[in-house]
Design an enzyme around this catalytic site. Structure first.
Site, PDB file in Angstrom:
ATOM      1  N   CYS A  79     -11.983  -9.500  -8.039  1.00 50.71           N
ATOM      2  CA  CYS A  79     -11.404  -8.524  -8.960  1.00 50.71           C
ATOM      3  C   CYS A  79     -12.535  -7.720  -9.600  1.00 50.71           C
ATOM      4  O   CYS A  79     -13.486  -8.301 -10.129  1.00 50.71           O
ATOM      5  CB  CYS A  79     -10.573  -9.238 -10.029  1.00 50.71           C
ATOM      6  SG  CYS A  79      -9.881  -8.122 -11.272  1.00 50.71           S
ATOM      7  N   CYS A  82     -12.588  -8.697 -13.549  1.00 50.01           N
ATOM      8  CA  CYS A  82     -12.941 -10.016 -14.101  1.00 50.01           C
ATOM      9  C   CYS A  82     -13.680 -10.929 -13.116  1.00 50.01           C
ATOM     10  O   CYS A  82     -13.972 -12.073 -13.444  1.00 50.01           O
ATOM     11  CB  CYS A  82     -11.684 -10.716 -14.617  1.00 50.01           C
ATOM     12  SG  CYS A  82     -10.583 -11.322 -13.316  1.00 50.01           S
ATOM     13  N   CYS A 127      -4.066  -9.226 -10.415  1.00 49.51           N
ATOM     14  CA  CYS A 127      -4.967 -10.351 -10.640  1.00 49.51           C
ATOM     15  C   CYS A 127      -4.298 -11.321 -11.607  1.00 49.51           C
ATOM     16  O   CYS A 127      -3.852 -10.926 -12.673  1.00 49.51           O
ATOM     17  CB  CYS A 127      -6.289  -9.839 -11.219  1.00 49.51           C
ATOM     18  SG  CYS A 127      -7.421 -11.163 -11.709  1.00 49.51           S
ATOM     19  N   CYS A 130      -6.585 -11.486 -15.147  1.00 50.36           N
ATOM     20  CA  CYS A 130      -6.686 -10.393 -16.127  1.00 50.36           C
ATOM     21  C   CYS A 130      -5.501  -9.437 -16.071  1.00 50.36           C
ATOM     22  O   CYS A 130      -5.398  -8.544 -16.914  1.00 50.36           O
ATOM     23  CB  CYS A 130      -7.992  -9.629 -15.952  1.00 50.36           C
ATOM     24  SG  CYS A 130      -8.072  -8.606 -14.459  1.00 50.36           S
ATOM     25  N   CYS A 150      -1.671  -4.732   0.624  1.00 46.12           N
ATOM     26  CA  CYS A 150      -2.276  -3.408   0.669  1.00 46.12           C
ATOM     27  C   CYS A 150      -2.954  -3.186  -0.681  1.00 46.12           C
ATOM     28  O   CYS A 150      -2.282  -2.955  -1.694  1.00 46.12           O
ATOM     29  CB  CYS A 150      -1.176  -2.374   0.937  1.00 46.12           C
ATOM     30  SG  CYS A 150      -1.784  -0.744   1.296  1.00 46.12           S
TER      31      CYS A 150
END
Length: 165
Positions: A79, A82, A127, A130, A150
Site C-alpha cells: 500500500c 501505509c 487496504c 488504512c 484491477c
C-alpha cells in the site's frame, strides 16, 4: 419551435450529468475503523497529489499510465499509504486493461465494499489497514480464483525480492 424529442433528450442528459456529478461528489468511504487513522490534512501531507486522489478520493488513474504495469521482477506490492503488503508478484498477470492486475491478494491484506459510483454495483478493494482505495475486483480473471483485482498502480509501491530476478 423546439422539437419535443430534443427537449426531452436535453432534459434527460442534464439529469444524467447532475446525477453523475452528485455521485462523484459523494464521500465514498470504506467501512472502518482502521488500524491507521489519519486526518485529511495528514494524508495530504504524506501522499503525492495523485496518490491522494486515488487512495483517499477514490479516483482512478489513467489506464496504461502506471510503470507497475510493466514490472516483471519478483517481489511484493505494498500500500502506498501505509506500506502493508497487498499482492505478490506471483499472482500478477497482464489483463490488458491498462492497470496492474492480480488474481489473489495476500492473506489479510485487503477488504472490500460495494460502490455505486458508475450507477452499477461494483466491488471496491481497499487496504484493510488504512482504508485506502486500491481499485476493484471483477469475476473475469484467470484460474485458480477466476478473479481480477484491477488495482491502481498509484495506490501501490513495489518492493523487489532479495536477489531481484
Amino acid at each position: 419551435m423546439i422539437d419535443r424529442r430534443i427537449l426531452l433528450l436535453g432534459a434527460g442528459g442534464a439529469a444524467l450529468l447532475a446525477g453523475l456529478y452528485w455521485l462523484d461528489g459523494e464521500d465514498v468511504q470504506a467501512a472502518g475503523p482502521f488500524e491507521i487513522d489519519k486526518s485529511d490534512s495528514e494524508w495530504r501531507r504524506i501522499l503525492s497529489k495523485a496518490q491522494y486522489e486515488v487512495l483517499r478520493l477514490h479516483r482512478t488513474e489513467v489506464p496504461g499510465s502506471s510503470p507497475l504495469n510493466h514490472e516483471k521482477r519478483k517481489g511484493t506490492y505494498t500500500c502506498a499509504a501505509c506500506d502493508l503488503p497487498l499482492f505478490s508478484s506471483d499472482t500478477k498477470y497482464d489483463s490488458r486493461t491498462g492497470w496492474p492486475s492480480f488474481y489473489a491478494p495476500l492473506v489479510n491484506a485487503v477488504a472490500t465494499s460495494t460502490d455505486h459510483v458508475l450507477l452499477l454495483p461494483r466491488t471496491e478493494v481497499h487496504c484493510r489497514r488504512c482504508g485506502g482505495h486500491l481499485g476493484h475486483v471483477f469475476q473475469d480473471g484467470p484460474p485458480p480464483t477466476g478473479l481480477r483485482y484491477c488495482i491502481n498502480g498509484m495506490a501501490m509501491k513495489f518492493i523487489p525480492a532479495a536477489g531481484g530476478a
